[in-house]
Design an enzyme around this catalytic site. Structure first.
Site, PDB file in Angstrom:
ATOM      1  N   SER A  42       0.860  -1.177   0.000  1.00 48.34           N
ATOM      2  CA  SER A  42       0.000   0.000   0.000  1.00 48.34           C
ATOM      3  C   SER A  42       0.895   1.224   0.000  1.00 48.34           C
ATOM      4  O   SER A  42       2.124   1.120   0.125  1.00 48.34           O
ATOM      5  CB  SER A  42      -0.933   0.006   1.219  1.00 48.34           C
ATOM      6  OG  SER A  42      -0.244   0.449   2.383  1.00 48.34           O
ATOM      7  N   ARG A  43       0.296   2.392  -0.123  1.00 41.74           N
ATOM      8  CA  ARG A  43       1.076   3.628  -0.128  1.00 41.74           C
ATOM      9  C   ARG A  43       1.443   4.080   1.281  1.00 41.74           C
ATOM     10  O   ARG A  43       2.058   5.125   1.460  1.00 41.74           O
ATOM     11  CB  ARG A  43       0.291   4.713  -0.871  1.00 41.74           C
ATOM     12  CG  ARG A  43       0.260   4.442  -2.379  1.00 41.74           C
ATOM     13  CD  ARG A  43      -0.689   5.321  -3.129  1.00 41.74           C
ATOM     14  NE  ARG A  43      -0.568   5.097  -4.579  1.00 41.74           N
ATOM     15  CZ  ARG A  43      -1.523   5.353  -5.451  1.00 41.74           C
ATOM     16  NH1 ARG A  43      -2.683   5.823  -5.040  1.00 41.74           N
ATOM     17  NH2 ARG A  43      -1.326   5.134  -6.740  1.00 41.74           N
ATOM     18  N   TYR A  63       4.954  -1.229  -5.751  1.00 41.40           N
ATOM     19  CA  TYR A  63       3.941  -1.967  -6.502  1.00 41.40           C
ATOM     20  C   TYR A  63       4.610  -2.958  -7.448  1.00 41.40           C
ATOM     21  O   TYR A  63       4.141  -4.089  -7.614  1.00 41.40           O
ATOM     22  CB  TYR A  63       3.072  -0.971  -7.278  1.00 41.40           C
ATOM     23  CG  TYR A  63       1.877  -1.594  -7.978  1.00 41.40           C
ATOM     24  CD1 TYR A  63       1.043  -2.493  -7.329  1.00 41.40           C
ATOM     25  CD2 TYR A  63       1.577  -1.248  -9.288  1.00 41.40           C
ATOM     26  CE1 TYR A  63      -0.058  -3.045  -7.968  1.00 41.40           C
ATOM     27  CE2 TYR A  63       0.469  -1.785  -9.949  1.00 41.40           C
ATOM     28  CZ  TYR A  63      -0.337  -2.687  -9.271  1.00 41.40           C
ATOM     29  OH  TYR A  63      -1.424  -3.224  -9.920  1.00 41.40           O
ATOM     30  N   LYS A 100     -15.893  -3.252  -6.459  1.00 41.13           N
ATOM     31  CA  LYS A 100     -16.836  -2.386  -7.169  1.00 41.13           C
ATOM     32  C   LYS A 100     -16.943  -1.070  -6.400  1.00 41.13           C
ATOM     33  O   LYS A 100     -16.751  -1.052  -5.175  1.00 41.13           O
ATOM     34  CB  LYS A 100     -18.205  -3.071  -7.327  1.00 41.13           C
ATOM     35  CG  LYS A 100     -18.739  -3.693  -6.021  1.00 41.13           C
ATOM     36  CD  LYS A 100     -19.279  -2.648  -5.092  1.00 41.13           C
ATOM     37  CE  LYS A 100     -19.414  -3.132  -3.670  1.00 41.13           C
ATOM     38  NZ  LYS A 100     -19.378  -2.024  -2.718  1.00 41.13           N
TER      39      LYS A 100
END
Length: 298
Positions: A42-43, A63, A100
């Protein structure tokens, strides 16, 4: 003895280390046996390291490193981040477990779907309710039920306070987070949605009126900003034979997750697209875009 590739767990990399990644994606993928959580990225390095350590996975520092360590990628990040990162994973040949909505705008969702088609990778949507036995029994019964109309609701107060009351959910949550569930079920149970009208405010309460192919009409009520003791969620079909009801408010999502995991792994290993893939996600995104258009899609 020759190794049976289909029996090997799918190595999945998890993108995201927030509440949904920590309570659903991470534990479900780490539990196996069909999947193995290979890495987390994750960031936020501290959150990444904490979640990876808790689940026994590698904490990737980039990433690119995560992509190098997996054959499939699961996304538990905001829609705009997913729309940016998922095409890169597809180009690297990775299968995608997508949340979603696919994105926050239709162009980004189309770009993601186009990249997936170009690269030919397997995709699957986390439409949680669809993986529960009660939903599947309801949809099987709905296929034989003549519906004149339907009423559906997804109502709770999670966007008022707590872990989910952040970022995009505060402004678009009722429509973009809850809406895909009801639009998907209404479309699956009554037939394709051909016309759509919307009223209200996604920050408070929004009503969707759908006209389905074949003539049925459905009314969908959505809010994440009402103070209820528990979620009220479900859909009721009405027709000459009476009523057909699905109540998924009390459904335990933990019953859905093993099914989702097994079906994702099976799709990855077989290369056969899942019914709930990026194309389904794009169809739902097109409906969301019509609601977000001037005059609420009218």
């Amino acid at each position: 003895m020759e190794r049976d590739e289909h029996a090997q767990p799918v190595d999945v990399g998890l993108v995201g280390a927030g509440p949904w990644a920590a309570t659903m994606h991470g534990p479900v993928l780490a539990a196996g046996p069909q999947t193995r959580l290979a890495a987390v990225w994750s960031r936020r390095p501290e959150a990444t390291a904490h979640l990876a350590a808790r689940l026994g996975a590698h904490a990737a520092t980039s990433y690119e490193e995560l992509l190098d360590r997996c054959e499939a990628v699961a996304f538990a990040v905001p829609p705009d981040a997913q729309a940016d990162l998922a095409p890169r994973a597809a180009r690297a040949g990775k299968a995608l477990l997508l949340e979603k909505p696919l994105a926050l705008d239709l162009d980004a969702a189309r770009a993601l779907a186009d990249t997936v088609a170009e690269c030919g990778v397997v995709t699957q949507l986390v439409l949680t309710k669809r993986y529960h036995h009660s939903t599947r029994a309801f949809l099987a019964a709905a296929a034989k039920f003549t519906s004149a109309g339907a009423r559906a609701r997804y109502l709770h107060g999670a966007f008022l306070d707590g872990a989910m009351a952040t970022g995009w959910r505060l402004t678009r949550g009722a429509l973009y987070d809850l809406g895909p569930h009801l639009l998907d079920l209404a479309d699956a149970a009554l037939g394709p949605i051909e016309e759509l009208r919307a009223y209200g405010d996604s920050r408070r309460w929004i009503e969707l009126t759908c006209a389905h192919r074949g003539g049925a009409i459905s009314q969908l009520s959505l809010s994440g900003a009402v103070g209820l003791a528990s979620s009220q969620a479900g859909i009721d079909l009405y027709g000459p034979a009476g009523e057909l009801t699905l109540d998924f408010g009390p459904v335990d999502h933990r019953e859905c997750w093993p099914v989702l995991r097994a079906e994702f792994a099976a799709a990855v290993r077989s290369g056969v697209p899942h019914d709930l893939d990026v194309r389904r996600g794009l169809m739902l995104q097109e409906l969301l875009a019509r609601v977000s258009a001037p005059h609420g899609g009218r």
